[in-house]
Scaffold this active site. Sequence first.
Site, PDB file in Angstrom:
ATOM      1  N   SER A   1      29.764  11.900  49.725  1.00 55.35           N
ATOM      2  CA  SER A   1      29.326  13.071  50.485  1.00 55.35           C
ATOM      3  C   SER A   1      28.347  13.922  49.681  1.00 55.35           C
ATOM      4  O   SER A   1      28.345  13.908  48.445  1.00 55.35           O
ATOM      5  CB  SER A   1      30.528  13.936  50.868  1.00 55.35           C
ATOM      6  OG  SER A   1      31.411  13.223  51.695  1.00 55.35           O
TER       7      SER A   1
HETATM    8  N1  SAH Z   1      35.430  11.747  50.087  1.00 56.40           N
HETATM    9  C1  SAH Z   1      34.467  10.685  49.945  1.00 56.40           C
HETATM   10  C2  SAH Z   1      33.641  10.518  51.204  1.00 56.40           C
HETATM   11  C3  SAH Z   1      33.631   9.133  51.621  1.00 56.40           C
HETATM   12  S1  SAH Z   1      32.964   8.783  53.211  1.00 56.40           S
HETATM   13  C4  SAH Z   1      33.623  10.859  48.710  1.00 56.40           C
HETATM   14  O1  SAH Z   1      33.653  11.939  48.105  1.00 56.40           O
HETATM   15  O2  SAH Z   1      32.949   9.920  48.295  1.00 56.40           O
HETATM   16  C5  SAH Z   1      34.450   8.646  54.191  1.00 56.40           C
HETATM   17  C6  SAH Z   1      35.424   7.556  53.808  1.00 56.40           C
HETATM   18  O3  SAH Z   1      36.461   7.571  54.805  1.00 56.40           O
HETATM   19  C7  SAH Z   1      34.874   6.148  53.800  1.00 56.40           C
HETATM   20  O4  SAH Z   1      35.108   5.571  52.543  1.00 56.40           O
HETATM   21  C8  SAH Z   1      35.671   5.426  54.901  1.00 56.40           C
HETATM   22  O5  SAH Z   1      35.930   4.057  54.596  1.00 56.40           O
HETATM   23  C9  SAH Z   1      36.930   6.255  54.948  1.00 56.40           C
HETATM   24  N2  SAH Z   1      37.701   6.165  56.195  1.00 56.40           N
HETATM   25  C10 SAH Z   1      37.244   6.106  57.474  1.00 56.40           C
HETATM   26  N3  SAH Z   1      38.275   6.041  58.359  1.00 56.40           N
HETATM   27  C11 SAH Z   1      39.420   6.066  57.607  1.00 56.40           C
HETATM   28  C12 SAH Z   1      40.815   6.007  57.927  1.00 56.40           C
HETATM   29  N4  SAH Z   1      41.257   5.910  59.182  1.00 56.40           N
HETATM   30  N5  SAH Z   1      41.698   6.058  56.907  1.00 56.40           N
HETATM   31  C13 SAH Z   1      41.293   6.156  55.609  1.00 56.40           C
HETATM   32  N6  SAH Z   1      39.983   6.203  55.253  1.00 56.40           N
HETATM   33  C14 SAH Z   1      39.063   6.159  56.232  1.00 56.40           C
END
Ligand code: SAH
Length: 214
Positions: A64
């Site tokens: 993000s």
């Molecule tokens: N907090 C992260 C942002 C990652 S983007 C950072 O700082 O890098 C969002 C993430 O949510 C992705 O890796 C995606 O695979 C995950 N995601 C999407 N749906 C999900 C679910 N139902 N349960 C767990 N993770 C999920």
Amino acid sequence: MNDSYQHKGLRRNLVEEVRNKGIEDERVLEAIFKVPRHLFMDTGFVKYAYKDQAFPIGCGQTISQPYTVAFQTQLLDVRKHSKVLEVGTGSGYQTAVLCELGAKVYTIERQRELYIKAQSFLQSIGYKATFFYGDGYEGKPSYGPFDRILVTAGAGEIPEKLKSQLKTGGVMVIPVGDSNCQVMTRIVRKGEDEFDFTEHGRFVFVPLVKGKEG
Ligand code: SAH
């Protein structure tokens, strides 16, 4: 760990940029200063680490934007020892920011490769969090209830199971909307069946997807 004075200088500038965009919580700004974001990205992309933008981390996912991480963290209002559930571990960057604030973090990722990478990487640079490979829609009832719940992917609707795992007085921050745009929503649990909702602007996240993926 390769975290030089040059990296720290770049981070200092990033903190000022994020501050100028409206983040006021000094504890959050300090956490952004402390976490070495360049180490969360592949070596070829280090020059992008301290720009205030999201960046691909593989598996079709992104780390993000620092402003967005700071904004969600500020809204979450984390205290030392808060028990926090994060949905969407991704790179683990947001997880590290929560750890810097003294939270006890439980984090769930649905993509096995990202889960494995983030878990071993965060451990290697000294952050202690509890990692789960699974579907964040379900939350983690056996570890709850939580003081705070942070969803870092865009949700079509607010998962009921997550609401039910919030302590009374607890706070959830979740981007809610369709795949093009989500409204940052802050939910405070006031009582057993009483929830307050406030909205905090529009963002674009990768989607929250049901089920887990190998
Ligand atoms: N907090 C992260 C942002 C990652 S983007 C950072 O700082 O890098 C969002 C993430 O949510 C992705 O890796 C995606 O695979 C995950 N995601 C999407 N749906 C999900 C679910 N139902 N349960 C767990 N993770 C999920």
